[in-house]
Design a protein around this motif. Structure first.
Motif, PDB file in Angstrom:
ATOM      1  N   THR A   1      26.651  56.803  -9.603  1.00 58.17           N
ATOM      2  CA  THR A   1      28.066  56.873  -9.984  1.00 58.17           C
ATOM      3  C   THR A   1      28.441  55.852 -11.040  1.00 58.17           C
ATOM      4  O   THR A   1      29.629  55.699 -11.348  1.00 58.17           O
ATOM      5  N   ALA A   2      27.442  55.122 -11.604  1.00 56.12           N
ATOM      6  CA  ALA A   2      27.738  54.125 -12.638  1.00 56.12           C
ATOM      7  C   ALA A   2      28.255  54.818 -13.888  1.00 56.12           C
ATOM      8  O   ALA A   2      27.922  55.977 -14.170  1.00 56.12           O
ATOM      9  N   ASN A   3      29.061  54.083 -14.683  1.00 54.99           N
ATOM     10  CA  ASN A   3      29.681  54.670 -15.870  1.00 54.99           C
ATOM     11  C   ASN A   3      28.664  54.982 -16.953  1.00 54.99           C
ATOM     12  O   ASN A   3      28.828  55.896 -17.736  1.00 54.99           O
ATOM     13  N   GLY A   4      27.587  54.225 -17.001  1.00 55.18           N
ATOM     14  CA  GLY A   4      26.573  54.451 -18.026  1.00 55.18           C
ATOM     15  C   GLY A   4      25.389  53.568 -17.793  1.00 55.18           C
ATOM     16  O   GLY A   4      25.362  52.731 -16.889  1.00 55.18           O
ATOM     17  N   SER A   5      24.380  53.754 -18.650  1.00 54.46           N
ATOM     18  CA  SER A   5      23.158  52.972 -18.500  1.00 54.46           C
ATOM     19  C   SER A   5      23.371  51.508 -18.803  1.00 54.46           C
ATOM     20  O   SER A   5      22.534  50.670 -18.455  1.00 54.46           O
ATOM     21  N   ASP A   6      24.461  51.211 -19.517  1.00 49.84           N
ATOM     22  CA  ASP A   6      24.744  49.811 -19.862  1.00 49.84           C
ATOM     23  C   ASP A   6      25.540  49.098 -18.778  1.00 49.84           C
ATOM     24  O   ASP A   6      25.997  47.960 -18.972  1.00 49.84           O
ATOM     25  N   ASP A   7      25.750  49.754 -17.663  1.00 51.20           N
ATOM     26  CA  ASP A   7      26.489  49.133 -16.554  1.00 51.20           C
ATOM     27  C   ASP A   7      25.757  47.865 -16.128  1.00 51.20           C
ATOM     28  O   ASP A   7      24.568  47.877 -15.819  1.00 51.20           O
ATOM     29  N   ILE A   8      26.480  46.730 -16.104  1.00 48.61           N
ATOM     30  CA  ILE A   8      25.827  45.439 -15.843  1.00 48.61           C
ATOM     31  C   ILE A   8      25.345  45.321 -14.403  1.00 48.61           C
ATOM     32  O   ILE A   8      24.479  44.511 -14.095  1.00 48.61           O
ATOM     33  N   ASP A   9      25.892  46.158 -13.481  1.00 42.01           N
ATOM     34  CA  ASP A   9      25.493  46.066 -12.089  1.00 42.01           C
ATOM     35  C   ASP A   9      24.269  46.932 -11.774  1.00 42.01           C
ATOM     36  O   ASP A   9      23.710  46.826 -10.687  1.00 42.01           O
ATOM     37  N   ALA A  10      23.860  47.807 -12.667  1.00 39.68           N
ATOM     38  CA  ALA A  10      22.756  48.717 -12.393  1.00 39.68           C
ATOM     39  C   ALA A  10      21.476  47.957 -12.104  1.00 39.68           C
ATOM     40  O   ALA A  10      20.733  48.289 -11.173  1.00 39.68           O
ATOM     41  N   GLY A  11      21.200  46.922 -12.894  1.00 34.04           N
ATOM     42  CA  GLY A  11      19.990  46.136 -12.661  1.00 34.04           C
ATOM     43  C   GLY A  11      20.004  45.451 -11.306  1.00 34.04           C
ATOM     44  O   GLY A  11      18.969  45.375 -10.622  1.00 34.04           O
ATOM     45  N   GLN A  12      21.190  44.977 -10.912  1.00 36.13           N
ATOM     46  CA  GLN A  12      21.306  44.335  -9.610  1.00 36.13           C
ATOM     47  C   GLN A  12      21.090  45.346  -8.491  1.00 36.13           C
ATOM     48  O   GLN A  12      20.435  45.056  -7.487  1.00 36.13           O
ATOM     49  N   TYR A  13      21.622  46.565  -8.678  1.00 34.28           N
ATOM     50  CA  TYR A  13      21.425  47.603  -7.672  1.00 34.28           C
ATOM     51  C   TYR A  13      19.939  47.938  -7.512  1.00 34.28           C
ATOM     52  O   TYR A  13      19.435  48.114  -6.396  1.00 34.28           O
ATOM     53  N   VAL A  14      19.254  48.036  -8.647  1.00 31.87           N
ATOM     54  CA  VAL A  14      17.817  48.340  -8.600  1.00 31.87           C
ATOM     55  C   VAL A  14      17.063  47.218  -7.904  1.00 31.87           C
ATOM     56  O   VAL A  14      16.144  47.457  -7.109  1.00 31.87           O
ATOM     57  N   SER A  15      17.452  45.967  -8.187  1.00 34.86           N
ATOM     58  CA  SER A  15      16.791  44.820  -7.554  1.00 34.86           C
ATOM     59  C   SER A  15      16.990  44.830  -6.039  1.00 34.86           C
ATOM     60  O   SER A  15      16.049  44.597  -5.266  1.00 34.86           O
ATOM     61  N   VAL A  16      18.235  45.119  -5.614  1.00 35.71           N
ATOM     62  CA  VAL A  16      18.522  45.167  -4.174  1.00 35.71           C
ATOM     63  C   VAL A  16      17.760  46.313  -3.517  1.00 35.71           C
ATOM     64  O   VAL A  16      17.188  46.160  -2.425  1.00 35.71           O
ATOM     65  N   ALA A  17      17.730  47.487  -4.181  1.00 34.74           N
ATOM     66  CA  ALA A  17      17.012  48.636  -3.634  1.00 34.74           C
ATOM     67  C   ALA A  17      15.520  48.340  -3.531  1.00 34.74           C
ATOM     68  O   ALA A  17      14.871  48.714  -2.541  1.00 34.74           O
ATOM     69  N   LYS A  18      14.973  47.664  -4.542  1.00 34.44           N
ATOM     70  CA  LYS A  18      13.552  47.327  -4.503  1.00 34.44           C
ATOM     71  C   LYS A  18      13.259  46.338  -3.379  1.00 34.44           C
ATOM     72  O   LYS A  18      12.263  46.475  -2.660  1.00 34.44           O
ATOM     73  N   SER A  19      14.128  45.345  -3.220  1.00 35.81           N
ATOM     74  CA  SER A  19      13.939  44.371  -2.142  1.00 35.81           C
ATOM     75  C   SER A  19      14.047  45.046  -0.769  1.00 35.81           C
ATOM     76  O   SER A  19      13.238  44.782   0.131  1.00 35.81           O
ATOM     77  N   SER A  20      15.013  45.948  -0.615  1.00 33.80           N
ATOM     78  CA  SER A  20      15.170  46.656   0.654  1.00 33.80           C
ATOM     79  C   SER A  20      13.981  47.575   0.915  1.00 33.80           C
ATOM     80  O   SER A  20      13.552  47.742   2.061  1.00 33.80           O
ATOM     81  N   SER A  21      13.445  48.186  -0.150  1.00 32.46           N
ATOM     82  CA  SER A  21      12.264  49.031   0.003  1.00 32.46           C
ATOM     83  C   SER A  21      11.080  48.218   0.504  1.00 32.46           C
ATOM     84  O   SER A  21      10.307  48.672   1.357  1.00 32.46           O
ATOM     85  N   GLY A  22      10.941  46.984  -0.039  1.00 36.49           N
ATOM     86  CA  GLY A  22       9.867  46.106   0.432  1.00 36.49           C
ATOM     87  C   GLY A  22      10.038  45.736   1.897  1.00 36.49           C
ATOM     88  O   GLY A  22       9.066  45.692   2.658  1.00 36.49           O
ATOM     89  N   THR A  23      11.300  45.486   2.294  1.00 35.99           N
ATOM     90  CA  THR A  23      11.571  45.177   3.699  1.00 35.99           C
ATOM     91  C   THR A  23      11.231  46.365   4.595  1.00 35.99           C
ATOM     92  O   THR A  23      10.623  46.207   5.659  1.00 35.99           O
ATOM     93  N   LEU A  24      11.611  47.556   4.146  1.00 37.15           N
ATOM     94  CA  LEU A  24      11.327  48.767   4.920  1.00 37.15           C
ATOM     95  C   LEU A  24       9.823  48.992   5.049  1.00 37.15           C
ATOM     96  O   LEU A  24       9.316  49.316   6.134  1.00 37.15           O
ATOM     97  N   LEU A  25       9.112  48.802   3.946  1.00 36.58           N
ATOM     98  CA  LEU A  25       7.664  48.967   3.981  1.00 36.58           C
ATOM     99  C   LEU A  25       7.013  47.937   4.893  1.00 36.58           C
ATOM    100  O   LEU A  25       6.071  48.250   5.643  1.00 36.58           O
TER     101      LEU A  25
END
Length: 205
Positions: free
Chosen positions: A150-174
């Motif tokens: 739902t981000a406004n565009g690829s330049d959304d400054i929070d997108a990188g943070q979302y990816v980082s959190v998702a990656k960290s959570s994926s590591g926790t799940l694994l």
């Protein structure tokens, strides 16, 4: 011949693992097998004798009573039995009726049942806890993906943070799934421990 039949009948009853007694209306014991005599010789007595009297009276009226739990105890131990009674009707008219009483020792089965119930309760608690632990990082991953979508565009400054959190959570799940597999290996006896060096601070973090 009659005496021989009585001897054979007594030996059969004495060979039974269950407790058997036969009594008349005034509670005179006509027959007791070896298991019954052993219980009496060891000083076992009934708890709740009033209930036993009611069950006897019910058996005399209804023809049967039970099954029900019966607790016998002496100074050393307490044992649990499943008991029942039934009336033996005579083949000859006007002959005296008898009350057949038999007990089965279920002390070990009751102990196993208690252990099984405790094991099932522990299993339920474990499943509930691990389900909660798995849902936490999974919710985080789903939430981050929804935010990225739902981000406004690829330049959304929070997108990188979302990816980082998702990656960290994926590591926790694994990691949780790996620990579950290790736990299963401990149950099956296939877990192998490795003596290796590691960095304590990153692990603690």
């Amino acid at each position: 011949a009659i005496d021989n039949q009585r001897i054979v009948g007594s030996s059969v009853l004495d060979g039974l693992p269950i407790i058997v007694s036969l009594e008349n209306r005034i509670q005179d014991h006509v027959l007791q097998n070896e298991a019954y005599r052993t219980i009496k010789d060891c000083g076992f007595t009934e708890s709740g004798s009033d209930t036993q009297a009611e069950q006897r009276e019910s058996a005399w009226k209804e023809g049967t009573s039970g099954p029900w739990d019966l607790v016998l105890s002496n100074e050393e131990e307490t044992r649990t039995f499943i008991g029942a009674m039934r009336i033996i009707e005579p083949d000859i008219p006007d002959q005296e009726r008898y009350l057949l009483r038999y007990l089965v020792d279920v002390t070990e089965l009751k102990a196993q049942e208690k252990q099984l119930r405790e094991a099932l309760a522990s299993k339920d608690a474990f499943v509930s806890a691990i389900t909660h632990e798995l849902r936490t990082p999974l919710h985080s991953i789903v939430a981050c993906l929804d935010l990225i979508q739902t981000a406004n565009g690829s330049d959304d400054i929070d997108a990188g943070q979302y990816v980082s959190v998702a990656k960290s959570s994926s590591g926790t799940l694994l990691s949780l799934i790996d620990e579950l597999l290790d736990f299963q290996r401990t149950v099956s006896g296939d877990l192998q421990l490795v003596n290796d060096s590691f960095q304590l601070c990153p692990l603690f973090q």
